[in-house]
Design a protein around this motif. Structure first.
Motif, short mmCIF file in Angstrom:
data_model
loop_
_atom_site.label_atom_id
_atom_site.label_comp_id
_atom_site.label_asym_id
_atom_site.label_seq_id
_atom_site.Cartn_x
_atom_site.Cartn_y
_atom_site.Cartn_z
N ALA A 361 19.42 45.71 44.76
CA ALA A 361 18.29 44.81 44.50
C ALA A 361 17.48 45.30 43.30
CB ALA A 361 17.40 44.72 45.74
N GLU A 362 17.26 46.61 43.21
CA GLU A 362 16.51 47.16 42.08
C GLU A 362 17.29 47.00 40.79
OE1 GLU A 362 15.70 51.13 43.21
OE2 GLU A 362 14.16 50.59 44.71
N GLN A 363 18.62 47.15 40.88
CA GLN A 363 19.47 47.00 39.69
C GLN A 363 19.43 45.58 39.15
OE1 GLN A 363 23.60 47.97 40.43
NE2 GLN A 363 24.28 46.55 38.83
N LEU A 364 19.41 44.59 40.06
CA LEU A 364 19.47 43.19 39.64
C LEU A 364 18.10 42.58 39.40
CD1 LEU A 364 22.23 41.92 42.10
CD2 LEU A 364 22.51 42.62 39.73
N ALA A 365 17.04 43.25 39.79
CA ALA A 365 15.69 42.68 39.66
C ALA A 365 15.35 42.24 38.23
CB ALA A 365 14.66 43.68 40.18
N PRO A 366 15.66 43.04 37.20
CA PRO A 366 15.33 42.58 35.84
C PRO A 366 16.06 41.28 35.47
CG PRO A 366 15.76 44.94 35.86
CD PRO A 366 16.17 44.42 37.20
N ASP A 367 17.32 41.14 35.87
CA ASP A 367 18.07 39.92 35.56
C ASP A 367 17.51 38.73 36.32
OD1 ASP A 367 20.24 41.07 33.86
OD2 ASP A 367 20.67 42.17 35.69
N LEU A 368 17.13 38.96 37.56
CA LEU A 368 16.56 37.88 38.36
C LEU A 368 15.23 37.42 37.78
CD1 LEU A 368 16.83 36.16 40.90
CD2 LEU A 368 15.66 37.95 42.18
N LYS A 369 14.41 38.36 37.40
CA LYS A 369 13.11 37.98 36.81
C LYS A 369 13.30 37.28 35.46
CE LYS A 369 10.83 41.92 37.08
NZ LYS A 369 9.64 42.83 37.01
N ALA A 370 14.30 37.72 34.69
CA ALA A 370 14.54 37.10 33.38
C ALA A 370 14.90 35.62 33.53
CB ALA A 370 15.65 37.84 32.64
N MET A 371 15.57 35.26 34.64
CA MET A 371 15.91 33.85 34.87
C MET A 371 14.68 32.99 35.05
SD MET A 371 19.15 34.42 37.44
CE MET A 371 19.37 32.65 37.75
N ALA A 372 13.55 33.62 35.44
CA ALA A 372 12.32 32.86 35.69
C ALA A 372 11.77 32.24 34.40
CB ALA A 372 11.27 33.76 36.32
N LYS A 373 12.15 32.77 33.24
CA LYS A 373 11.65 32.23 31.98
C LYS A 373 12.13 30.81 31.72
CE LYS A 373 11.36 34.51 28.24
NZ LYS A 373 11.67 35.28 27.03
N TYR A 374 13.20 30.39 32.38
CA TYR A 374 13.77 29.08 32.13
C TYR A 374 13.23 28.02 33.09
CZ TYR A 374 16.93 31.95 29.37
OH TYR A 374 17.43 32.83 28.45
N ALA A 375 12.16 28.34 33.80
CA ALA A 375 11.50 27.39 34.72
C ALA A 375 12.45 26.83 35.77
CB ALA A 375 10.83 26.26 33.94
N PRO A 376 13.14 27.70 36.52
CA PRO A 376 14.08 27.20 37.55
C PRO A 376 13.34 26.45 38.66
CG PRO A 376 13.68 29.54 37.84
CD PRO A 376 13.03 29.17 36.55
N GLU A 377 14.05 25.51 39.25
CA GLU A 377 13.46 24.70 40.32
C GLU A 377 14.56 24.32 41.31
OE1 GLU A 377 10.45 21.44 39.56
OE2 GLU A 377 12.19 20.23 40.11
N ALA A 378 14.23 24.34 42.59
CA ALA A 378 15.20 23.97 43.63
C ALA A 378 14.44 23.47 44.84
CB ALA A 378 16.08 25.16 44.01
N GLY A 379 15.12 22.67 45.65
CA GLY A 379 14.45 22.21 46.86
C GLY A 379 15.16 21.05 47.53
N LEU A 380 14.53 20.61 48.58
CA LEU A 380 14.97 19.42 49.31
C LEU A 380 14.17 18.26 48.74
CD1 LEU A 380 16.51 18.14 51.73
CD2 LEU A 380 14.53 18.73 53.15
N ASP A 381 14.79 17.50 47.86
CA ASP A 381 14.07 16.43 47.18
C ASP A 381 13.58 15.37 48.17
OD1 ASP A 381 14.68 17.76 44.88
OD2 ASP A 381 16.42 16.52 44.42
N ARG A 382 14.45 15.02 49.10
CA ARG A 382 14.05 13.99 50.06
C ARG A 382 14.92 14.03 51.30
NH1 ARG A 382 13.98 7.49 48.95
NH2 ARG A 382 16.24 7.83 48.79
N MET A 383 14.27 14.00 52.44
CA MET A 383 14.97 13.78 53.70
C MET A 383 14.33 12.55 54.35
SD MET A 383 15.81 16.26 56.94
CE MET A 383 14.15 16.33 57.60
N LEU A 384 15.12 11.51 54.47
CA LEU A 384 14.60 10.21 54.90
C LEU A 384 15.34 9.75 56.15
CD1 LEU A 384 13.91 7.13 52.66
CD2 LEU A 384 15.50 6.91 54.57
N VAL A 385 14.58 9.21 57.10
CA VAL A 385 15.16 8.61 58.30
C VAL A 385 14.46 7.27 58.54
CG1 VAL A 385 15.53 8.84 60.79
CG2 VAL A 385 15.63 10.87 59.33
N GLU A 386 15.27 6.23 58.82
CA GLU A 386 14.72 4.89 59.06
C GLU A 386 15.19 4.39 60.43
OE1 GLU A 386 15.51 0.66 57.00
OE2 GLU A 386 14.64 2.17 55.64
#
Length: 498
Positions: A361-386
């Motif tokens: 985790a410590e080894q990869l932390a700099p690479d993971l943080k560097a990815m933050a510069k590109y404004a990453p985004e993820a999520g559940l856009d929509r869960m719909l039930v009718e």
């Protein structure tokens, strides 16, 4: 030269040419086998080539390889980042003494290869028939499920360009025991096409159906026909495969039936039946692409169905990821797959294993943080039930925004608090909340239905929810280190709505 002599020379030339082609095809196929098995252990810590034999003849060859799947026997030593010192080393040894490494699974695959240009009667560089090789004990166990049929077989055609087409078949399974349950699996068929460079792949999958029941738990499940297909580009790596895929499941039925109480057992001790869940016409669509070095993917699952007597007119779930730095993600994914500690190898839960994971985790932390510069985004856009014309919906996204080089010097938690963002929303019909309260009232897990309206009014007065006609809505947003509920900063209890 007379006619017979000419024909003789021509026949000899054809024989020499065919023999040369066959020898060339055999050489090319063996080279591909060597490359594939040399690369395999480099891709993941969980697969190794334990034994391998390649018996080559003029018209064909037989390849037999035994793969060991799981953690390597010496993984416990491999995951230790550094030896413990003094008393701590002794304590670790005592603590880890009773922990056994996970057992490995060994699979032996035999390929019968026919060299081209006429390979098994087909115009191709080679054809390959593959099957599992089982010892007597395993074979006896397998026959309980598959009978005398081979559980898994594959027929592969290798084109002169190096492209490969494989037809894979999984045999049906029928198993039934009186008073215990049954399993009726109708098998599966798949066709996979891969180009010579192994950067493009297409597949078609068909699973005719499944019928399963377990008398002990009361669980029953029925699955209708499943079909799926995809057209993918893996030139950036399989973790970053792009392209479109789609699938369809005709029906899925799941239920837990209430069992009769055993002699002397109280009724409350017997499992309760759950409403039968039936989903129909389930479609799955997925899409992924890379542009300017950033990976984007999305997936949608939708269909209709019924829960008990309640008909679901429509359900839809869409999730996505955007602006993921492709090179950074690939580096993280490769390190993750190649780490024995991350994959649960070694003495799980031991201090050595935990230390190895912490070091990674410590080894990869700099690479993971560097990815933050590109404004990453993820999520559940929509869960719909009718249901009955009423629609419920919720969704959320998490992201990083405005990250600077200076921000990257911050610890991970501080960076998340400063530049992390969360947006979530929900909309539920009031009638659904009342129905849920009514359903859960018997168990005492929810307030009585008559209290729901009062609780919603109380939440509205405090600013935690809003009423919009017959619906109850809510929004939560975290950004710039502050939290807002329904557009207002979250203050003291009871002040959010003021």
């Amino acid at each position: 030269m007379n006619k017979k002599a000419v024909l003789g020379v021509l026949a000899a030339a054809i024989a020499v040419a065919y023999g040369g082609s066959t020898w060339w095809a055999g050489s090319q196929i063996k080279s591909r086998y060597d490359t594939a098995f040399d690369e395999l252990p480099k891709q993941t810590a969980l697969v190794r080539v334990a034994e391998r034999k390649y018996e080559r003849g003029f018209l064909g060859a037989v390849s037999t390889v035994t793969l060991e799947i799981g953690c390597a026997p010496d993984a416990a030593a491999a995951v230790a980042s550094k030896p413990a010192e003094g008393d701590e080393a002794e304590e670790d040894d005592e603590e880890d003494a009773g922990i056994k490494p996970p057992k490995q699974l060994r699979l032996t695959i035999r390929d019968t290869i026919h060299h081209g240009p006429l390979a098994g009667g087909t115009l191709a560089a080679a054809t390959i028939d593959s099957e599992l090789v089982l010892d007597a004990k395993v074979q006896a166990d397998v026959e309980k499920f598959f009978g005398k049929a081979k559980p898994l077989t594959a027929h592969t055609k290798v084109g002169f360009s190096g492209a490969v087409t494989t037809d894979l078949t999984v045999a049906p399974v029928k198993l039934a025991e009186e008073g215990k349950g049954r399993l009726d699996w109708q098998g599966a068929q798949a066709r996979v096409e891969v180009n010579a460079a192994r950067t493009q792949a297409r597949y078609d999958l068909t699973v005719p159906g499944l019928d399963f029941s377990d008398a002990r738990s009361g669980i029953t499940m029925k699955m209708g026909k499943l079909t799926a297909k995809a057209d993918m580009d893996s030139s950036a790596g399989w973790f970053l495969a792009t392209g479109k895929s789609e699938g369809r499941l005709d029906t899925l039925e799941f239920a837990i039936k209430k069992k009769a109480a055993a002699d002397g057992a109280a009724a409350a001790e017997t499992p309760k039946a759950l409403p039968t869940v039936v989903l129909q016409g389930i479609d799955l669509l997925a899409d992924a692409s890379i542009k300017d070095g950033l990976y984007t993917s999305s997936g949608t699952l939708k269909g209709a169905g019924k829960i008990g007597e309640t008909k679901i007119d429509k359900f839809e779930l869409t999730s996505s990821a955007r602006r993921i730095h492709a090179a950074g993600y690939k580096k993280l994914a490769d390190a993750w797959m190649q780490s024995g500690a991350v994959n649960g190898c070694g003495k799980g839960g031991s201090k050595a294993s935990q230390a190895a994971m912490q070091a990674l985790a410590e080894q990869l932390a700099p690479d993971l943080k560097a990815m933050a510069k590109y404004a990453p985004e993820a999520g559940l856009d929509r869960m719909l039930v009718e249901i009955d014309g009423k629609r419920g919906e919720l969704g959320y996204t998490v992201s990083m925004a405005g990250v600077t080089d200076e921000d990257l010097q911050l610890p991970g938690t501080a960076l998340m608090m400063k530049r992390g963002a969360l947006k979530a929303h929900a909309r539920l019909p009031m009638k659904w909340l009342e129905k849920l309260a009514e359903t859960g009232a018997e168990s005492g897990q929810t307030p009585p239905p008559e209290m729901v309206a009062g609780l919603v009014e109380q939440g509205e007065a405090m600013g935690f929810v809003k009423r919009d006609g017959d619906d109850v809505t809510g929004q939560v947003e975290f950004s710039d280190g502050s939290l807002k509920v329904n557009g207002k900063p979250l203050g003291g209890m009871g002040s959010a709505g003021k």
